[in-house]
Enzyme design. Structure first.
Site, PDB file in Angstrom:
ATOM      1  N   ARG A 113       4.547 152.176  10.901  1.00 36.36           N
ATOM      2  CA  ARG A 113       5.383 153.112   9.769  1.00 36.36           C
ATOM      3  C   ARG A 113       4.702 152.957   8.517  1.00 36.36           C
ATOM      4  O   ARG A 113       4.429 153.615   7.547  1.00 36.36           O
ATOM      5  CB  ARG A 113       6.782 152.232   9.942  1.00 36.36           C
ATOM      6  CG  ARG A 113       7.885 152.989  10.449  1.00 36.36           C
ATOM      7  CD  ARG A 113       7.370 153.027  11.853  1.00 36.36           C
ATOM      8  NE  ARG A 113       8.669 153.842  12.854  1.00 36.36           N
ATOM      9  CZ  ARG A 113       9.556 152.580  13.414  1.00 36.36           C
ATOM     10  NH1 ARG A 113       9.206 151.289  12.841  1.00 36.36           N
ATOM     11  NH2 ARG A 113      10.442 153.252  14.009  1.00 36.36           N
TER      12      ARG A 113
ATOM     13  N   ASP B 194      13.214 150.501  23.406  1.00 36.62           N
ATOM     14  CA  ASP B 194      14.585 150.339  22.601  1.00 36.62           C
ATOM     15  C   ASP B 194      13.943 152.396  22.115  1.00 36.62           C
ATOM     16  O   ASP B 194      13.484 153.076  21.961  1.00 36.62           O
ATOM     17  CB  ASP B 194      14.065 149.851  21.697  1.00 36.62           C
ATOM     18  CG  ASP B 194      13.020 150.414  20.310  1.00 36.62           C
ATOM     19  OD1 ASP B 194      12.117 149.984  21.026  1.00 36.62           O
ATOM     20  OD2 ASP B 194      13.649 150.616  19.051  1.00 36.62           O
ATOM     21  N   GLU B 195      15.596 152.806  22.018  1.00 40.46           N
ATOM     22  CA  GLU B 195      15.520 153.876  21.028  1.00 40.46           C
ATOM     23  C   GLU B 195      15.347 155.347  22.046  1.00 40.46           C
ATOM     24  O   GLU B 195      14.558 156.004  21.414  1.00 40.46           O
ATOM     25  CB  GLU B 195      15.799 153.548  19.716  1.00 40.46           C
ATOM     26  CG  GLU B 195      16.431 152.976  18.735  1.00 40.46           C
ATOM     27  CD  GLU B 195      15.604 152.545  17.146  1.00 40.46           C
ATOM     28  OE1 GLU B 195      16.944 152.057  16.170  1.00 40.46           O
ATOM     29  OE2 GLU B 195      15.039 152.654  17.502  1.00 40.46           O
TER      30      GLU B 195
ATOM     31  N   ASP C  27      13.817 143.237   7.676  1.00 37.02           N
ATOM     32  CA  ASP C  27      13.086 144.431   6.447  1.00 37.02           C
ATOM     33  C   ASP C  27      14.725 145.145   6.024  1.00 37.02           C
ATOM     34  O   ASP C  27      14.587 145.723   4.840  1.00 37.02           O
ATOM     35  CB  ASP C  27      13.126 145.948   7.264  1.00 37.02           C
ATOM     36  CG  ASP C  27      14.052 146.288   8.648  1.00 37.02           C
ATOM     37  OD1 ASP C  27      14.699 145.267   9.259  1.00 37.02           O
ATOM     38  OD2 ASP C  27      13.920 146.962   8.978  1.00 37.02           O
TER      39      ASP C  27
ATOM     40  N   HIS D  64       9.563 156.948  21.205  1.00 35.85           N
ATOM     41  CA  HIS D  64       8.855 155.859  20.080  1.00 35.85           C
ATOM     42  C   HIS D  64       7.542 156.713  20.140  1.00 35.85           C
ATOM     43  O   HIS D  64       6.549 155.631  19.507  1.00 35.85           O
ATOM     44  CB  HIS D  64       8.905 154.498  19.704  1.00 35.85           C
ATOM     45  CG  HIS D  64      10.413 154.088  18.662  1.00 35.85           C
ATOM     46  ND1 HIS D  64      10.592 154.382  17.996  1.00 35.85           N
ATOM     47  CD2 HIS D  64      11.179 153.728  19.569  1.00 35.85           C
ATOM     48  CE1 HIS D  64      12.157 154.178  17.504  1.00 35.85           C
ATOM     49  NE2 HIS D  64      12.499 153.722  18.581  1.00 35.85           N
TER      50      HIS D  64
ATOM     51  N   TYR E 227      15.797 140.409  10.476  1.00 39.07           N
ATOM     52  CA  TYR E 227      15.238 141.460  10.406  1.00 39.07           C
ATOM     53  C   TYR E 227      14.953 141.173   8.416  1.00 39.07           C
ATOM     54  O   TYR E 227      16.153 142.213   8.177  1.00 39.07           O
ATOM     55  CB  TYR E 227      16.183 142.711  10.921  1.00 39.07           C
ATOM     56  CG  TYR E 227      16.165 143.458  11.940  1.00 39.07           C
ATOM     57  CD1 TYR E 227      16.037 142.691  12.987  1.00 39.07           C
ATOM     58  CD2 TYR E 227      15.908 144.580  12.432  1.00 39.07           C
ATOM     59  CE1 TYR E 227      15.565 143.019  14.276  1.00 39.07           C
ATOM     60  CE2 TYR E 227      15.418 145.193  13.025  1.00 39.07           C
ATOM     61  CZ  TYR E 227      15.663 144.426  14.702  1.00 39.07           C
ATOM     62  OH  TYR E 227      15.023 145.341  15.865  1.00 39.07           O
TER      63      TYR E 227
ATOM     64  N   ASP F 173       4.143 153.953  17.316  1.00 40.25           N
ATOM     65  CA  ASP F 173       5.359 154.277  17.008  1.00 40.25           C
ATOM     66  C   ASP F 173       6.202 155.483  16.560  1.00 40.25           C
ATOM     67  O   ASP F 173       4.830 156.110  16.700  1.00 40.25           O
ATOM     68  CB  ASP F 173       6.137 153.808  16.340  1.00 40.25           C
ATOM     69  CG  ASP F 173       7.895 153.066  16.183  1.00 40.25           C
ATOM     70  OD1 ASP F 173       8.279 154.579  16.791  1.00 40.25           O
ATOM     71  OD2 ASP F 173       8.277 152.304  16.573  1.00 40.25           O
TER      72      ASP F 173
HETATM   73  C1  ACM Z   1      14.080 147.654  17.298  1.00 36.73           C
HETATM   74  O1  ACM Z   1      14.681 147.676  15.467  1.00 36.73           O
HETATM   75  N1  ACM Z   1      14.297 148.855  17.017  1.00 36.73           N
HETATM   76  C2  ACM Z   1      14.159 147.126  18.559  1.00 36.73           C
END
Ligand code: ACM
Ligand code: ZN
Length: 558
Positions: A170, A334-335, A434, A271, A432, A199
């Protein structure tokens, strides 16, 4: 029986005679497992000579030499590493110490460090240095007190996996910044660097077989600076960057010298837009795709219906395995939205061939992701490596031997451990980094989500909810720094410090060694060290939110 009882009585007496934590002394983060104050005398480091066992390996010797150099510089005197005959500060190779264990014994006339590995030596030095005056860290300090109390410290980690993550997709961060990140990790006795290298918003690792990954995939036109969804506010500035393989090797070597294993992540099958922009034939529709300038979860993902997707993944992982000696390779997972797979003839053909069927629990497309995970896992296992995946990999059937990284709270880790998989706990609400450093979000740099003050981080307990018989599956704890809104070095370190101090106690200390009031006092010392070493940090622990000098959008901005 009598003998046994008198032994117990002696042990109790010994425990009672241990001195309380004296107010005048400063603590160590993470708090060592055993700290006993043993006398009233003080050892004077300023008058000591450093000596060490010549049988230590080269890396241990270089850590000791570095310690010696810093002392010499601070004390304006020539201290030499001699053999063990010298009094003063002695480093002794003790094979009885486990790999990351060390002990420090301070008496009036000598300080003895015992360790068996370079990590043990490094951790002992990290602990000692926190007991030394700021002058050790290069601060001019005429009145520095170089004396230490008589104390015995015995120390070893609670968990073997003590991780810290960094997303460089990012926002890209230079090798120098990454090394500075590794330095502060090592100072906290953290031993795994989870490097999120790819990503949607940028591919950051040179892969020689697929040069367009970095030629095209490492560059984006601009960056969203405020909101994730419409209306987007973008900065209009192109962003790019990647690490050459030589640079990757230099980071891996640098980390290794600090006792840190670099765990690379190639996030798949979702991603992946940066890779699809470079090689559109790997997607379900064939593109065109553009490296993403926005955040959130993209529907465009790798197409597991096509064989060349697996050829690509294996080609990338071949080079990743060449570069990273880590036993674990993180493959993301993920996602990964399934909307494209539902429409893609290749994906549907694969689903039919494999006989995957939607059932009460999962869709055929979720089982298709399992197929990807399992196939990549087998490839890595065949090359002597193991996979880590985000907790989505548990959806469906996960093959034996996979390790689950629990990020959507602790439930993925709890479920994984119950099912007999190893797990690493990195739950969003607690670790986390962030998330906002304080509750006063309007005074904080804009962040992705939610306040997570250091006290909240400190309150996490890795075994909560894990049945006792499954606790051996919890390999450790990790914190993550995603960098959607984190673009500069000062902002980067602001987000992780001093929350990394709390993290290190979750990773290292037995739960009964944790004590927030003691910890808060000890953080004061760490903040002075960060000042001396040029790291930014949050002072929210003193009720002072915000990053001085930050001129980007603040929390609550629309
Ligand atoms: C994540 O925070 N998408 C693993
Ligand atoms: Zn497809």
């Amino acid at each position: 029986m009598k003998f046994k009882l008198s032994l117990i009585a002696l042990a109790i007496m010994a425990a009672c005679s241990q001195k309380e934590y004296p107010n005048e002394t400063i603590g160590i983060i993470p708090q060592p497992q055993v700290v006993n104050y043993t006398g009233e005398g003080r050892f004077n480091v300023a008058e000591a000579v450093v000596s060490c066992d010549s049988k230590f390996d080269d890396l241990s010797l270089s850590h000791i030499a570095d310690f010696n150099n810093k002392l010499s510089y601070a004390l304006h005197k020539n201290m030499v590493v001699e053999d063990l005959q010298g009094k003063g500060i002695r480093f002794v190779l003790d094979k009885n110490c486990k790999p990351e264990e060390y002990s420090i014994e301070v008496k009036k006339d000598k300080l003895t460090v015992k360790a068996s590995t370079a990590s043990g030596v490094l951790y002992a030095i990290a602990s000692i240095s926190q007991l030394l005056p700021d002058a050790y860290f290069g601060v001019e300090q005429a009145d520095a007190d170089w004396t230490l109390p008589e104390v015995t410290i015995k120390d070893w980690p609670r968990f073997g996996y003590r991780g810290m993550h960094l997303d460089v997709s990012r926002h890209f961060f230079s090798v120098d910044v990454v090394k500075k990140y590794l330095d502060v990790m090592a100072f906290h006795k953290i031993n795994r660097f989870h490097w999120h290298l790819t990503d949607d918003q940028g591919w950051r690792i040179e892969i020689k077989k697929y040069p367009k990954l970095t030629e095209i995939g490492s560059k984006r036109d601009e960056t969203v600076i405020l909101k994730r969804f419409n209306p987007l506010v973008c900065d209009g500035t192109p962003h790019s960057g990647y690490y050459t393989q030589e640079e990757i090797r230099s980071v891996v070597d640098y980390a290794e010298n600090l006792g840190i294993t670099v765990v690379p992540e190639i996030d798949l099958p979702g991603h992946m837009i940066a890779a699809l922009a470079a090689y559109p034939e790997l997607g379900c529709t064939g593109g065109p795709y553009k490296v993403w300038t926005r955040w959130g979860v993209a529907n465009e993902v790798l197409c597991p219906g096509k064989e060349k997707t697996f050829e690509f993944i294996e080609g990338v992982l071949d080079e990743v395995m060449e570069l990273f000696p880590s036993e674990y390779i993180h493959i993301g997972g993920d996602e990964c939205p399934k909307v494209e797979w539902e429409k893609c003839p290749d994906c549907q053909k694969r689903i039919a061939e494999l006989g995957l069927k939607t059932d009460d629990e999962h869709t055929a497309e979720q089982y298709l992701q399992n197929y990807v995970t399992e196939r990549v896992q087998k490839y890595l296992n065949d090359h002597g490596r193991k996979i880590i995946g985000w907790d989505e990999v548990l959806e469906g059937k996960l093959a034996e031997g996979a390790t689950v990284m629990s990020w959507r709270g602790a439930k993925g880790g709890i479920e994984a451990a119950k099912q007999g998989y190893d797990a690493i706990m990195t739950p969003g609400g607690y670790v986390y980094f962030d998330y906002y450093q304080s509750d006063s979000v309007s005074r904080e740099p804009f962040a992705i989500c939610c306040p997570c003050p250091i006290e909240k981080t400190y309150s996490f307990e890795a075994y909560d909810g894990i049945p006792e018989e499954a606790q051996n599956h919890i390999l450790g704890v990790q914190a993550n720094l995603w960098t959607e809104y984190v673009a500069t070095e000062p902002h980067l370190f602001y987000m992780v410090l001093p929350r990394m101090d709390a993290l290190s106690e979750l990773q290292w200390c037995a739960p009964e060694r944790k004590d927030y009031e003691r910890f808060k006092k000890d953080v004061a010392r760490m903040l002075r060290i960060y000042d001396a070493l040029g790291y930014t940090y949050s002072r929210n622990i003193y009720g002072e939110p915000g990053l001085p000098g930050y001129d980007g959008p603040l929390g609550g901005s629309k």
